[in-house]
Design a protein around this motif. Sequence first.
Motif, PDB file in Angstrom:
ATOM      1  N   LEU A  49       0.828  -1.201   0.000  1.00  0.00           N
ATOM      2  CA  LEU A  49       0.000   0.000   0.000  1.00  0.00           C
ATOM      3  C   LEU A  49       0.864   1.253   0.000  1.00  0.00           C
ATOM      4  O   LEU A  49       0.616   2.202  -0.759  1.00  0.00           O
ATOM      5  N   ALA A  50       1.899   1.263   0.833  1.00  0.00           N
ATOM      6  CA  ALA A  50       2.775   2.435   0.890  1.00  0.00           C
ATOM      7  C   ALA A  50       3.547   2.625  -0.410  1.00  0.00           C
ATOM      8  O   ALA A  50       3.815   3.754  -0.824  1.00  0.00           O
ATOM      9  N   ASN A  51       3.897   1.532  -1.054  1.00  0.00           N
ATOM     10  CA  ASN A  51       4.676   1.624  -2.294  1.00  0.00           C
ATOM     11  C   ASN A  51       3.863   2.143  -3.469  1.00  0.00           C
ATOM     12  O   ASN A  51       4.426   2.457  -4.526  1.00  0.00           O
ATOM     13  N   GLN A  52       2.542   2.240  -3.292  1.00  0.00           N
ATOM     14  CA  GLN A  52       1.693   2.739  -4.368  1.00  0.00           C
ATOM     15  C   GLN A  52       1.808   4.246  -4.552  1.00  0.00           C
ATOM     16  O   GLN A  52       1.317   4.793  -5.546  1.00  0.00           O
ATOM     17  N   VAL A  53       2.446   4.916  -3.607  1.00  0.00           N
ATOM     18  CA  VAL A  53       2.675   6.355  -3.773  1.00  0.00           C
ATOM     19  C   VAL A  53       3.540   6.573  -5.008  1.00  0.00           C
ATOM     20  O   VAL A  53       4.634   6.029  -5.111  1.00  0.00           O
ATOM     21  N   ASP A  54       3.029   7.348  -5.951  1.00  0.00           N
ATOM     22  CA  ASP A  54       3.704   7.513  -7.230  1.00  0.00           C
ATOM     23  C   ASP A  54       5.046   8.208  -7.047  1.00  0.00           C
ATOM     24  O   ASP A  54       5.163   9.205  -6.332  1.00  0.00           O
ATOM     25  N   TYR A  55       6.063   7.645  -7.685  1.00  0.00           N
ATOM     26  CA  TYR A  55       7.403   8.227  -7.590  1.00  0.00           C
ATOM     27  C   TYR A  55       8.213   7.774  -8.783  1.00  0.00           C
ATOM     28  O   TYR A  55       8.252   6.586  -9.116  1.00  0.00           O
ATOM     29  N   GLN A  56       8.834   8.721  -9.430  1.00  0.00           N
ATOM     30  CA  GLN A  56       9.714   8.438 -10.557  1.00  0.00           C
ATOM     31  C   GLN A  56      11.136   8.819 -10.160  1.00  0.00           C
ATOM     32  O   GLN A  56      11.454   9.999 -10.034  1.00  0.00           O
ATOM     33  N   PRO A  57      12.023   7.835  -9.910  1.00  0.00           N
ATOM     34  CA  PRO A  57      13.396   8.177  -9.503  1.00  0.00           C
ATOM     35  C   PRO A  57      14.070   9.068 -10.538  1.00  0.00           C
ATOM     36  O   PRO A  57      13.834   8.948 -11.740  1.00  0.00           O
ATOM     37  N   ARG A  58      14.890   9.958 -10.027  1.00  0.00           N
ATOM     38  CA  ARG A  58      15.649  10.818 -10.937  1.00  0.00           C
ATOM     39  C   ARG A  58      16.626   9.970 -11.742  1.00  0.00           C
ATOM     40  O   ARG A  58      17.168   8.984 -11.241  1.00  0.00           O
TER      41      ARG A  58
END
Length: 455
Positions: A49-58
């Motif tokens: 659930l926590a990993n669903q936070v959208d994030y695009q590594p630089r």
Amino acid sequence: MRFQLIAAAAAAFALSGCGVIYHSPTVQSGATDSSQVRVMPITAENALLANQVDYQPRSLPAVFSQYAGGGSLRGAGALPEPVFEPEQNPGQLNVRIPPAVNPGPYRIGVGDVLLLATQTAGSTVEELSGLLAAQNRRQGYTVQDDGVIAIPDVGRVGVAGLTLEEAEAELFRRLVENQIDPTFSLEIAEFNSKKVSIGGAVSKPTVAPITLTPLFLDAALAAAGGVTASDLDYASVRIYRAGTLYQIPLSELYARTGLRRVQLVDGDSVFVDTEYDLEQAQSYFEEQIQLAQFKQSSRQAALAELDTEISIRRASLQEQRENFDRRFEYGGVERDYVYLTGEVRRQSRFALPFGHSASLADALFDNAGGLSTTFADVRQIYVLRGSPDPREFSGVTAWQLDASNAANLLLATRFELRPNDVVFVSEQPVTRWNRTISQIIPTLGLADTATDIGN
């Protein structure tokens, strides 16, 4: 004095418990003055659930994924057409046959095209019905000027100078090294490296390739459309090989079967002459030599130009990478960070890596500021995460990891961090009490007594 010390310690313990003397940061669930804190245990389901936070590594600049490349040779362009002006002169000719040759099995050369067929996944029904062979992936590869073919996922494989069997063995070895299914077939689709030129009194002057099967004189003449000389008494086939000129009168060629089976080798020039003297044949052979020298010098010039171009590209790429490294060293590169506080070895920030995400375990076990096992309460490891919108600060989720069971540390490897997360590690109860005592004893003037008791 000992009684005073014990009384002071008891008072310190009581006061520290109610938070009068010593204050340390803690995570408290519920409403606070500025936000609503929600404590969530880190479980396998909650980690997802926590990993669903959208994030695009630089990402690193594109220059770090570029390479100078092999480029391609520009070549020498179109070559001039051979010159042929038929003349008639009487004369008498002698037979000079080239020595027998045995070049051995065909060896792959520059310009040849190899056809590599690899299997694709198929069902049992397809295999039984024979359809799998039709599904094989077939790809042609041209042998480059440095004698290699470039195969995706395998790399550059040197094949020039190898027989087909030796090339198959080398390719098999490289596939195994790269852990790729070594089921394949290899064949030569185009023969471009070894040739024999045929000109003179033939229907169609041409260049005949030498293939896996030997090339004989009669086959070479047939490839040029046959001989067009009408007067066989003064016509001959002249063969130029390695600086020596051989000749076979056409009358002898047609009369003796063995002469038609003269085997030709790479670099031979065949000229059907209608003259007694050698002027016409000499002009043709000189032209073939000049063309070969022209090709060779053009190839060398193109290789030198290619080397220079690659050197310039590599220098440019290296300069761009060094510029990035200098900007990175002086903090001129924008990064994403996670902040470590509480009972860690050093209050610090943990830089999220380029190109991929980092886990809670990466931050906890980082050499610079990771988990302090001496003072940390491993039951209370938190990842504090606020709203991704910087204008909102109404809610904070405290993801709690209880590492008193070491098996739960596996969950830390699956919990992905996000920019501006705060990793907080609470202190041990005994650590809080020791710190309270250490602050009260000097105030009461009992430091020497405490030292005596310790001794």
